[in-house]
Design a protein around this motif. Structure first.
Motif, PDB file in Angstrom:
ATOM      1  N   PHE A 279      46.557  81.281  51.705  1.00 44.93           N
ATOM      2  CA  PHE A 279      46.460  81.927  53.222  1.00 44.93           C
ATOM      3  C   PHE A 279      47.922  81.611  53.725  1.00 44.93           C
ATOM      4  CE2 PHE A 279      44.727  77.456  52.774  1.00 44.93           C
ATOM      5  CZ  PHE A 279      45.457  76.643  53.993  1.00 44.93           C
ATOM      6  N   ALA A 280      47.773  82.441  55.068  1.00 40.96           N
ATOM      7  CA  ALA A 280      48.941  82.674  55.940  1.00 40.96           C
ATOM      8  C   ALA A 280      49.336  81.286  56.665  1.00 40.96           C
ATOM      9  CB  ALA A 280      48.907  83.825  56.893  1.00 40.96           C
ATOM     10  N   ALA A 281      50.607  80.899  56.797  1.00 43.73           N
ATOM     11  CA  ALA A 281      51.026  79.702  57.693  1.00 43.73           C
ATOM     12  C   ALA A 281      52.093  80.189  58.527  1.00 43.73           C
ATOM     13  CB  ALA A 281      51.239  78.598  56.839  1.00 43.73           C
ATOM     14  N   PRO A 282      52.320  79.576  59.657  1.00 41.90           N
ATOM     15  CA  PRO A 282      53.466  79.829  60.537  1.00 41.90           C
ATOM     16  C   PRO A 282      54.797  79.105  60.056  1.00 41.90           C
ATOM     17  CG  PRO A 282      52.007  77.903  61.280  1.00 41.90           C
ATOM     18  CD  PRO A 282      51.548  78.597  60.238  1.00 41.90           C
ATOM     19  N   PRO A 283      55.821  79.794  60.066  1.00 44.53           N
ATOM     20  CA  PRO A 283      57.057  79.365  59.442  1.00 44.53           C
ATOM     21  C   PRO A 283      57.777  78.096  60.293  1.00 44.53           C
ATOM     22  CG  PRO A 283      57.620  81.254  60.780  1.00 44.53           C
ATOM     23  CD  PRO A 283      56.085  81.067  60.917  1.00 44.53           C
ATOM     24  N   PRO A 284      58.544  77.548  59.811  1.00 48.94           N
ATOM     25  CA  PRO A 284      59.317  76.305  60.753  1.00 48.94           C
ATOM     26  C   PRO A 284      59.806  76.934  62.022  1.00 48.94           C
ATOM     27  CG  PRO A 284      59.823  76.139  58.245  1.00 48.94           C
ATOM     28  CD  PRO A 284      59.165  77.381  58.525  1.00 48.94           C
ATOM     29  N   GLY A 285      59.816  76.100  62.972  1.00 45.62           N
ATOM     30  CA  GLY A 285      60.403  76.551  64.137  1.00 45.62           C
ATOM     31  C   GLY A 285      59.343  77.155  65.331  1.00 45.62           C
TER      32      GLY A 285
END
Length: 444
Positions: A279-285
């Motif tokens: 599933f989707a996930a937010p990137p670092p930062g």
């Protein structure tokens, strides 16, 4: 059962109705203190980041090549990884035997690796040997020999690894999943290549590719250790600073498609079945990154307790999260009862989405997570890698020092929010007995 596991298991019994989330300690002074140790400067278009570690006996870092999978295509996949791996073998004025002998005598190392977002020629050495090491490192990086025998040997090592990984069901599952998730995306280009693409790369291709990426606008140099910034600047100006600047501009990645749940399968006769749902996930930062890291860590414990400990459906059910510019997370399991195992894992996601955790659970998981993070940052090489990652894909190196504070201020509401917004429309890949699948369990 550990205290951490117990807290998470009872978390949904002790839901926070009327609980006030206590303020957690955030220490911006620590962030400022860490950032004050870092110097950044530009040498002919090459950005350099140096973090001072006073009295450290080691110096570590690397020359990072921007672009990753965006630098290659389906015809030359693996060329950057092969090029850098051969480059570190020897320089035109630094024979392989000399490189190996001197690195061993100095307790130093040079290595090359490639991931989706960038590649690196990394190094680790001692402060007392840095002068001689720098001569060796810059020789092999800037003016590699690319001897035929080195190309042949390194190519065969890569091909052996590809052949061996192809026999493992876990690797086959990963390949199937990548094809599904990354269709039409640069990540579809395997950074280590395939047997056919790596075999087809010629010595002339390697030399030309090396020349094309040795431009300062494509590169980032990161160092962690006890070295004076002015001394480092002088060394770089006389070596990497003489490379052509070029005009490299990084293109944005397209979004991945998680608009609906999917299931892709491959029939194999195996003792067990292998399943992975992404599933989707937010990137670092990003602002959601910290909450998502905590949420996935909690999910990992939940699925372990339920699927392995309580129901004994699998030896190693898991939930994990990547750290790519276009990021994803996943649940995975090997099991003889895929329908029940996946149903239970999805139920744990639903618990995170529909309930609010007791704040004590968040405090415990954050403390555990931060301890593991601090331990992982003990070595200079790990700190250099972290600074580079945030500089290249995480909004700037300063965000590397915000990670601890970002995790500390995650609230139960944050965990529920990211679970609801990201843990949906899972795209499953399955290898094993396809006749055993109830598709509605996966895609409903």
């Amino acid at each position: 059962m550990s205290k951490r596991s117990t807290l998470i298991v009872i978390a949904f019994v002790l839901l926070s109705t009327g609980f006030a989330v206590s303020a957690q300690t955030v220490r911006p002074d620590n962030v400022a203190a860490q950032a004050s140790l870092v110097s950044e400067f530009d040498v002919n278009g090459l950005k350099v980041i140096l973090k001072r570690r006073a009295n450290s006996p080691t110096i570590a870092g690397g020359l990072f090549v921007r672009g990753g999978a965006r630098n290659i295509n389906d015809k030359n996949a693996g060329i950057e990884n092969l090029t850098l791996s051969v480059a570190v073998e020897a320089g035109k004025t630094m024979p392989r035997q000399t490189v190996r002998r001197e690195l061993a005598s100095m307790g130093s190392a040079i290595g090359a690796s490639a991931i989706n977002d960038y590649s690196v020629i990394s190094f680790g050495t001692t402060k007392q040997n840095f002068d001689r090491f720098w001569q060796i490192y810059t020789s092999v990086v800037m003016d590699p020999a690319f001897a035929e025998e080195d190309i042949k040997r390194v190519r065969e090592q890569i091909l052996t690894g590809l052949r061996e990984s192809g026999t493992l069901p876990e690797s086959a599952l990963e390949s199937l999943q990548d094809k599904v998730i990354y269709t039409g995306h640069p990540y579809a280009n395997e950074v280590v290549g395939t047997a056919s693409t790596v075999t087809a790369i010629t010595p002339a291709n390697i030399r030309a590719y090396h020349k094309s990426i040795m431009e300062t606008s494509r590169l980032l140099f990161v160092v962690v250790g006890d070295i004076d910034p002015e001394i480092l600047k002088t060394r770089i100006a006389s070596t990497f600073g003489k490379l052509p600047r070029g005009n490299y501009k990084e293109a944005a990645y397209p979004a991945l498609d998680f608009s609906k749940a999917t299931l892709d399968t491959a029939q194999r006769t195996l003792p067990t079945n292998y399943v992975k749902g992404t599933f989707a996930a937010p990137p670092p930062g990003s602002k959601d990154y910290y909450a998502m890291r905590v949420a996935v860590s909690i999910l990992q414990t939940l699925v372990y307790q339920r699927v392995r400990t309580q129901l004994q459906l699998s030896y190693a059910p898991d939930a994990s999260m990547n750290s790519f510019a276009t990021n994803t997370a996943n649940i995975s399991v090997s099991t003889t009862d895929p329908n029940k195992a996946i149903a239970e894992m999805k139920a744990q996601i639903k618990l995170l989405q529909e309930n609010t955790l007791n704040p004590e659970v968040i405090d415990e998981i954050s403390a555990f997570f931060l301890t593991r993070h601090y331990i992982g940052q003990e070595k200079s090489g790990a700190q250099a890698a972290e600074l580079a990652q945030y500089e290249l894909i995480g909004g700037g190196w300063r965000n590397a020092f915000e990670f601890m504070n970002g995790v500390r201020v995650v609230t139960p509401a944050d965990v529920r929010d990211v679970a609801t917004r990201y843990m949906k429309n899972l795209r499953f890949s399955y290898i094993g007995n396809t006749a055993a699948i109830d598709r509605t369990v996966f895609v409903q």
